[in-house]
Each structure stands twice: as structure tokens, then as C-alpha cells.
Motif scaffolding. Sequence first.
Motif, mmCIF file in Angstrom:
data_model
loop_
_atom_site.group_PDB
_atom_site.id
_atom_site.type_symbol
_atom_site.label_atom_id
_atom_site.label_comp_id
_atom_site.label_asym_id
_atom_site.label_seq_id
_atom_site.Cartn_x
_atom_site.Cartn_y
_atom_site.Cartn_z
ATOM 1 N N SER A 5 0.823 -1.198 0.000
ATOM 2 C CA SER A 5 0.000 0.000 0.000
ATOM 3 C C SER A 5 0.863 1.256 0.000
ATOM 4 O O SER A 5 2.035 1.226 0.411
ATOM 5 C CB SER A 5 -0.904 0.016 1.237
ATOM 6 N N GLU A 6 0.297 2.356 -0.480
ATOM 7 C CA GLU A 6 1.034 3.617 -0.503
ATOM 8 C C GLU A 6 1.442 4.035 0.905
ATOM 9 O O GLU A 6 2.545 4.539 1.119
ATOM 10 C CB GLU A 6 0.168 4.705 -1.150
ATOM 11 N N LYS A 7 0.558 3.800 1.877
ATOM 12 C CA LYS A 7 0.854 4.165 3.262
ATOM 13 C C LYS A 7 2.053 3.387 3.782
ATOM 14 O O LYS A 7 2.970 3.954 4.407
ATOM 15 C CB LYS A 7 -0.363 3.896 4.145
ATOM 16 N N LEU A 8 2.074 2.089 3.500
ATOM 17 C CA LEU A 8 3.188 1.272 3.962
ATOM 18 C C LEU A 8 4.467 1.603 3.200
ATOM 19 O O LEU A 8 5.563 1.634 3.771
ATOM 20 C CB LEU A 8 2.856 -0.217 3.799
ATOM 21 N N ASN A 10 5.286 4.512 2.014
ATOM 22 C CA ASN A 10 5.795 5.760 2.589
ATOM 23 C C ASN A 10 6.495 5.504 3.925
ATOM 24 O O ASN A 10 7.526 6.115 4.223
ATOM 25 C CB ASN A 10 4.655 6.761 2.780
ATOM 26 N N TYR A 11 5.938 4.584 4.717
ATOM 27 C CA TYR A 11 6.555 4.249 5.997
ATOM 28 C C TYR A 11 7.946 3.647 5.784
ATOM 29 O O TYR A 11 8.913 4.009 6.472
ATOM 30 C CB TYR A 11 5.675 3.266 6.768
ATOM 31 N N VAL A 12 8.037 2.725 4.827
ATOM 32 C CA VAL A 12 9.316 2.082 4.527
ATOM 33 C C VAL A 12 10.347 3.121 4.095
ATOM 34 O O VAL A 12 11.495 3.122 4.568
ATOM 35 C CB VAL A 12 9.132 1.009 3.429
ATOM 36 N N THR A 13 9.945 4.011 3.198
ATOM 37 C CA THR A 13 10.863 5.041 2.720
ATOM 38 C C THR A 13 11.282 5.978 3.841
ATOM 39 O O THR A 13 12.465 6.328 3.971
ATOM 40 C CB THR A 13 10.204 5.851 1.588
ATOM 41 N N ASN A 14 10.321 6.365 4.679
ATOM 42 C CA ASN A 14 10.610 7.308 5.765
ATOM 43 C C ASN A 14 11.485 6.703 6.851
ATOM 44 O O ASN A 14 12.095 7.433 7.639
ATOM 45 C CB ASN A 14 9.303 7.819 6.377
ATOM 46 N N ASN A 15 11.546 5.381 6.886
ATOM 47 C CA ASN A 15 12.373 4.719 7.889
ATOM 48 C C ASN A 15 13.606 4.060 7.264
ATOM 49 O O ASN A 15 14.184 3.133 7.831
ATOM 50 C CB ASN A 15 11.543 3.698 8.667
ATOM 51 N N SER A 16 13.982 4.554 6.113
ATOM 52 C CA SER A 16 15.234 4.176 5.476
ATOM 53 C C SER A 16 16.103 5.427 5.362
ATOM 54 O O SER A 16 15.625 6.546 5.573
ATOM 55 C CB SER A 16 14.980 3.585 4.081
ATOM 56 N N LYS A 18 17.862 8.650 4.127
ATOM 57 C CA LYS A 18 17.415 9.689 3.204
ATOM 58 C C LYS A 18 18.371 9.777 2.013
ATOM 59 O O LYS A 18 19.567 9.544 2.142
ATOM 60 C CB LYS A 18 17.352 11.046 3.906
#
Length: 213
Positions: A5-8, A10-16, A18
Motif C-alpha cells: 500500500s502507498e501508506k506502507l 511511505n513508511y518504509v521510505t521514511n524509515n530508510s 534519506k
Amino acid sequence: MEIISEKLANYVTNNSQKEPEILTDLARETHQKVLLPRMLSGTLQGRFLSMLSKLISPERILEIGTYTGYATLCLAEGLADKGEIDTIDKNEELVDFQRKYFDRSGFGKQIHQHLGNAIDLIPDLKNEYDLVFLDADKSNYLNYFELVLPKTRPGGLILSDNVLWSGKVTQQVDPKDKDTQVLRKFNKLLANDPRVESVLLPLRDGLTLTRVC
């Protein structure tokens, strides 16, 4: 096709990690000025390419399909001190765009642009490569693989992008859809070819990691 999902996502990207600022700028300008910006590797895949390159510290990288140079710069982050990248693309209009960011990155002298058809150019390359990244026209993936395999050192890696092709590889194939037909054959080859070891990762639109035996 969205694998998660887009929400998940985004979570993955935000917790990797930068992406560097230069890549943010490159992505922004690509979206503003270049057709088909979805062809960019994107933050998550870019960080994966960077990490993998840093793990093996390659002396020589070959990239088939430069586009605007996002993945090129991600791979360059892991280059050995005197390492070099050969990157091939047939779009003459993007050469100056790529070069602007290559030079700004500090890797400019290590990145060599080759303009033309990869099928014609690869045989003339004299180097042996530690890492190869395939991200060009899918209809030629089988051809590219056979050309780059003998130029990849034993133990070297070949990365193949877009191997899930928005999920089309799992669906009934239109006889006119050559890209999907080739990708299905390509994926089957990599899974069974005794010359290599491969794992297909559900990262973005599918990324196969192949080790040359």
C-alpha cells in the motif's frame, strides 16, 4: 500494480536512509522537464542500489539505460577510490542533463557516458565488471544478459530492474506484448541458469539480484 500500500510504502521510505540532496534535485528536475519521470529508480530502490554498491566496493560498473542518471549516482556512491562506471543510453537529448549532475556529484570523471544502441556498444567494451545494472528496453533483456554475462567477473553481480512489469508477468500475455513475453522468459532463465544464482526481490517494480558463478 502496487506491491504494498502507498501508506506502507511511505513508511518504509521514511524509515530508510534519506537520499542525498543532489538526488532530490535531480528527481525534481526530471519531473519538471523530462518525459516519463516514473522511470526514475526512486528513493527506496536508490538507497538499495547505493547500499549494495557500498557492500562490494566495485572497481567497474556497467549500466544499461542511464535515463537522467539517478541510479548511476546511487551506484557511484559505493565505487572504489579509482572505480569507474560505463553507462549506456540512446537518448541524445539527455546527455547534457546527465552530465550536469554527474559533474556536480563529484563522480564526474569516473562516469563515462556512451551514446547509442547497447546491443552494438556492449561488445566493444573492454572492461570486466564487478556490477552490472540492466534498466533499458525490456524486449532486449535476454540479449543484454547474454552480452554482459561474459563481461562480469565470477562472483560479480547483475541487477535487473522492472522484472515484475506492473504484475503483467503473472497475467495472460497479449501475443503483441513483446516486453512481457521477454520478461517472463528472462525471469525463468535467471531462476534456472546454472551459470548464475538469482533471487527476485519484490522491490518497487521487481529487481532481480544475480550472482555470476
